[in-house]
Design a protein around this motif. Structure first.
Motif, PDB file in Angstrom:
ATOM      1  N   ILE A  59       0.852  -1.187   0.000  1.00  0.00           N
ATOM      2  CA  ILE A  59       0.000   0.000   0.000  1.00  0.00           C
ATOM      3  C   ILE A  59       0.887   1.235   0.000  1.00  0.00           C
ATOM      4  CG2 ILE A  59      -1.904  -1.156   1.187  1.00  0.00           C
ATOM      5  CD1 ILE A  59      -1.050   0.374   3.755  1.00  0.00           C
ATOM      6  N   LYS A  60       0.377   2.311  -0.567  1.00  0.00           N
ATOM      7  CA  LYS A  60       1.108   3.581  -0.568  1.00  0.00           C
ATOM      8  C   LYS A  60       0.582   4.434   0.580  1.00  0.00           C
ATOM      9  CE  LYS A  60       2.347   5.558  -4.397  1.00  0.00           C
ATOM     10  NZ  LYS A  60       2.359   6.291  -5.690  1.00  0.00           N
ATOM     11  N   ARG A  61       1.495   5.043   1.322  1.00  0.00           N
ATOM     12  CA  ARG A  61       1.103   5.913   2.424  1.00  0.00           C
ATOM     13  C   ARG A  61       1.974   7.161   2.429  1.00  0.00           C
ATOM     14  NH1 ARG A  61       3.613   3.504   8.128  1.00  0.00           N
ATOM     15  NH2 ARG A  61       5.812   3.857   7.592  1.00  0.00           N
ATOM     16  N   ILE A  62       1.545   8.170   3.172  1.00  0.00           N
ATOM     17  CA  ILE A  62       2.391   9.334   3.413  1.00  0.00           C
ATOM     18  C   ILE A  62       3.599   8.853   4.217  1.00  0.00           C
ATOM     19  CG2 ILE A  62       2.535  11.579   4.560  1.00  0.00           C
ATOM     20  CD1 ILE A  62      -0.510  11.832   4.113  1.00  0.00           C
ATOM     21  N   LYS A  63       4.789   9.262   3.798  1.00  0.00           N
ATOM     22  CA  LYS A  63       6.010   8.722   4.394  1.00  0.00           C
ATOM     23  C   LYS A  63       6.056   8.914   5.910  1.00  0.00           C
ATOM     24  CE  LYS A  63      10.971   8.391   3.694  1.00  0.00           C
ATOM     25  NZ  LYS A  63      12.136   8.842   2.890  1.00  0.00           N
ATOM     26  N   ASN A  64       6.358   7.807   6.597  1.00  0.00           N
ATOM     27  CA  ASN A  64       6.507   7.768   8.062  1.00  0.00           C
ATOM     28  C   ASN A  64       5.224   8.104   8.816  1.00  0.00           C
ATOM     29  OD1 ASN A  64       9.268   7.124   7.819  1.00  0.00           O
ATOM     30  ND2 ASN A  64       9.798   9.299   7.643  1.00  0.00           N
ATOM     31  N   ASP A  65       4.089   8.058   8.134  1.00  0.00           N
ATOM     32  CA  ASP A  65       2.828   8.389   8.792  1.00  0.00           C
ATOM     33  C   ASP A  65       2.376   7.238   9.687  1.00  0.00           C
ATOM     34  OD1 ASP A  65       0.352  10.057   9.066  1.00  0.00           O
ATOM     35  OD2 ASP A  65      -0.547   8.260   8.216  1.00  0.00           O
ATOM     36  N   PRO A  66       2.135   7.489  10.969  1.00  0.00           N
ATOM     37  CA  PRO A  66       1.764   6.399  11.893  1.00  0.00           C
ATOM     38  C   PRO A  66       0.360   5.859  11.666  1.00  0.00           C
ATOM     39  CG  PRO A  66       1.649   8.514  13.015  1.00  0.00           C
ATOM     40  CD  PRO A  66       2.257   8.783  11.668  1.00  0.00           C
ATOM     41  N   PHE A  67      -0.442   6.577  10.855  1.00  0.00           N
ATOM     42  CA  PHE A  67      -1.811   6.133  10.592  1.00  0.00           C
ATOM     43  C   PHE A  67      -1.943   5.474   9.215  1.00  0.00           C
ATOM     44  CE2 PHE A  67      -1.933  10.007  13.210  1.00  0.00           C
ATOM     45  CZ  PHE A  67      -2.522   9.490  14.360  1.00  0.00           C
ATOM     46  N   ASN A  68      -0.826   5.312   8.505  1.00  0.00           N
ATOM     47  CA  ASN A  68      -0.822   4.709   7.160  1.00  0.00           C
ATOM     48  C   ASN A  68      -1.797   5.426   6.221  1.00  0.00           C
ATOM     49  OD1 ASN A  68       0.966   2.676   8.076  1.00  0.00           O
ATOM     50  ND2 ASN A  68      -0.750   1.481   8.853  1.00  0.00           N
ATOM     51  N   THR A  69      -1.819   6.759   6.306  1.00  0.00           N
ATOM     52  CA  THR A  69      -2.769   7.550   5.529  1.00  0.00           C
ATOM     53  C   THR A  69      -2.527   7.418   4.033  1.00  0.00           C
ATOM     54  OG1 THR A  69      -2.886   9.142   7.347  1.00  0.00           O
ATOM     55  CG2 THR A  69      -3.718   9.867   5.195  1.00  0.00           C
ATOM     56  N   ASN A  70      -3.614   7.218   3.293  1.00  0.00           N
ATOM     57  CA  ASN A  70      -3.545   7.110   1.838  1.00  0.00           C
ATOM     58  C   ASN A  70      -3.307   8.493   1.234  1.00  0.00           C
ATOM     59  OD1 ASN A  70      -3.885   6.645  -0.886  1.00  0.00           O
ATOM     60  ND2 ASN A  70      -5.757   5.436  -0.655  1.00  0.00           N
ATOM     61  N   PRO A  71      -2.186   8.715   0.538  1.00  0.00           N
ATOM     62  CA  PRO A  71      -1.891  10.060   0.001  1.00  0.00           C
ATOM     63  C   PRO A  71      -2.839  10.490  -1.115  1.00  0.00           C
ATOM     64  CG  PRO A  71      -0.283   8.452  -0.776  1.00  0.00           C
ATOM     65  CD  PRO A  71      -1.118   7.755   0.258  1.00  0.00           C
ATOM     66  N   GLU A  72      -3.589   9.532  -1.683  1.00  0.00           N
ATOM     67  CA  GLU A  72      -4.525   9.890  -2.752  1.00  0.00           C
ATOM     68  C   GLU A  72      -5.635  10.804  -2.243  1.00  0.00           C
ATOM     69  OE1 GLU A  72      -5.919   6.402  -4.700  1.00  0.00           O
ATOM     70  OE2 GLU A  72      -3.930   5.827  -5.431  1.00  0.00           O
ATOM     71  N   LYS A  73      -5.805  10.877  -0.938  1.00  0.00           N
ATOM     72  CA  LYS A  73      -6.813  11.778  -0.370  1.00  0.00           C
ATOM     73  C   LYS A  73      -6.316  13.227  -0.341  1.00  0.00           C
ATOM     74  CE  LYS A  73      -8.954   8.275   2.600  1.00  0.00           C
ATOM     75  NZ  LYS A  73      -9.358   7.895   3.983  1.00  0.00           N
ATOM     76  N   PHE A  74      -5.014  13.412  -0.641  1.00  0.00           N
ATOM     77  CA  PHE A  74      -4.437  14.755  -0.580  1.00  0.00           C
ATOM     78  C   PHE A  74      -3.640  15.027  -1.858  1.00  0.00           C
ATOM     79  CE2 PHE A  74      -4.734  12.939   3.667  1.00  0.00           C
ATOM     80  CZ  PHE A  74      -5.448  13.908   4.353  1.00  0.00           C
ATOM     81  N   LEU A  75      -4.286  14.819  -2.989  1.00  0.00           N
ATOM     82  CA  LEU A  75      -3.597  14.974  -4.268  1.00  0.00           C
ATOM     83  C   LEU A  75      -3.167  16.408  -4.531  1.00  0.00           C
ATOM     84  CD1 LEU A  75      -5.768  12.630  -6.554  1.00  0.00           C
ATOM     85  CD2 LEU A  75      -3.492  12.177  -5.621  1.00  0.00           C
ATOM     86  N   ASP A  76      -3.820  17.367  -3.874  1.00  0.00           N
ATOM     87  CA  ASP A  76      -3.476  18.777  -4.086  1.00  0.00           C
ATOM     88  C   ASP A  76      -2.236  19.195  -3.301  1.00  0.00           C
ATOM     89  OD1 ASP A  76      -5.014  18.282  -1.811  1.00  0.00           O
ATOM     90  OD2 ASP A  76      -5.650  20.378  -1.643  1.00  0.00           O
ATOM     91  N   LEU A  77      -1.717  18.288  -2.466  1.00  0.00           N
ATOM     92  CA  LEU A  77      -0.525  18.595  -1.682  1.00  0.00           C
ATOM     93  C   LEU A  77       0.669  17.822  -2.214  1.00  0.00           C
ATOM     94  CD1 LEU A  77      -2.033  18.399   1.919  1.00  0.00           C
ATOM     95  CD2 LEU A  77      -1.719  20.438   0.503  1.00  0.00           C
ATOM     96  N   ASN A  78       1.825  18.440  -2.124  1.00  0.00           N
ATOM     97  CA  ASN A  78       3.049  17.781  -2.585  1.00  0.00           C
ATOM     98  C   ASN A  78       3.654  16.993  -1.425  1.00  0.00           C
ATOM     99  OD1 ASN A  78       5.235  17.003  -4.125  1.00  0.00           O
ATOM    100  ND2 ASN A  78       6.349  18.928  -3.794  1.00  0.00           N
TER     101      ASN A  78
END
Length: 337
Positions: A59-78
């Protein structure tokens, strides 16, 4: 196929087909609601559950995120991202509520306001699997928390007027030894599927299992290589089923028959109807079909419903006979089509 996995290959596990199928169906459709596995010691419950993670995609997540957040929810952010293995988190039997849910540090809020929440096990399990061995020995309050989070997909922690809420979407897998007590019926009903496994008594099959385990421990890497193609094939089959699931349909007449079965068995609530339908669809997808068959329903109906039946203290039906009762009723009801 080289691997660093220390797990026994899922495809090499012999003689526990119902348990393996129940796990696979939950991976294909996590909305089935998890699985409770009841069985004697040494029947391969933990081995099978731990081996499942090797078949799951990264799975893809925001790097080092403890909640394994899916970055696709924040496509407007780099955001910097990373790929990780699907999490498989095991809950220690002596875990406290703070360790499960996470902790809020009130003093930290007033001193700096930063890092006042320490994520717990539910955060680590987000978008993955949470395995609880000997779940029947776990405090009922903690079991309630796990089931509530698994059903809602959220974990909420409150302390002294401060509230934290984060995603907790996971497949809950419980296992237990029946000799150590059963789960309360109200809790058992909230597991999607229920599987009972027995010690294998056929001598040749027992010998095969022993030999394979010894060979695996002697040379894990080489032995795992011999199952690499089977592992790849199973992984692709599961991924294909996940992609196909939304296209699978069930004949309304079959849906009605499922409800007739639940009605005649006096299954309370609608979970039995819903889980049976979802499991049958997941099985059809697993077998690369877009339409549920009667055979699909018969194959999943016992471990979708057996744990939801009211137990009559005067009823001496064994587990095997209970399975037979459900299947015979299904045969009778579907024969009228």
């Amino acid at each position: 196929m080289s691997t660093n996995s220390k797990n026994f290959p899922f495809t090499a596990i012999t003689g526990q087909d119902e348990m393996k199928l129940a796990l696979i169906l939950n991976v294909i459709d996590p909305k089935i609601g998890g699985v409770m596995i009841m069985g004697d010691r040494g029947t391969g419950k933990s081995t099978t559950i731990r081996s499942l993670v090797d078949l799951l995609p990264e799975i893809k997540r925001i790097k080092n995120d403890p909640f394994n957040t899916n970055p696709e929810k924040f496509l407007d952010l780099n955001l910097t991202t990373e790929n990780i293995k699907t999490p498989m988190v095991e809950l220690p039997l002596g875990a406290t509520e703070d360790r499960v849910c996470g902790t809020i540090n009130i003093k930290q809020i007033f001193s700096s306001g930063d890092h006042f929440y320490e994520p717990g096990i539910l955060a680590r399990a987000n978008r993955g699997l949470l395995y609880v061995d000997e779940i029947n020995l776990l405090d009922d309050h903690l079991v309630d928390i796990l089931l509530d989070s698994a059903a809602s997909g959220w974990n909420t922690v409150e302390r002294e007027g401060v509230s934290i809420k984060h995603p907790a979407q996971f497949i809950l897998i419980g296992s237990a030894n029946p000799e150590e007590g059963e789960l309360r019926p109200q809790l058992l009903d909230r597991f999607g599927l229920f599987v009972e496994i027995k010690t294998i008594n056929e001598p040749k099959l027992r010998m095969k299992i022993v030999e394979e385990r010894i060979d695996f421990e002697k040379n894990t890497e080489k032995w795992y290589e011999s199952y690499s193609l089977d592992q790849i094939s199973m992984k692709e089959k599961i991924l294909n089923a996940q992609n196909l699931l939304n296209q699978v349909i069930i004949d309304p007449a079959y849906q009605l028959k499922i409800s007739e079965i639940c009605s005649q068995l006096k299954v309370e609530g609608m979970r039995g109807d819903i889980v049976s339908t979802r499991a049958a669809k997941a099985l059809a997808a697993f077998e690369n079909r877009k339409e549920v068959t009667v055979e699909d329903i018969k194959k999943i109906i016992t471990f979708s419903l057996k744990h939801r039946l009211k137990k009559d203290p005067t009823d001496s039906l064994s587990s095997t006979n209970l399975n037979k009762k459900i299947l015979e009723l299904a045969e009778t009801i579907f024969s009228s089509l």
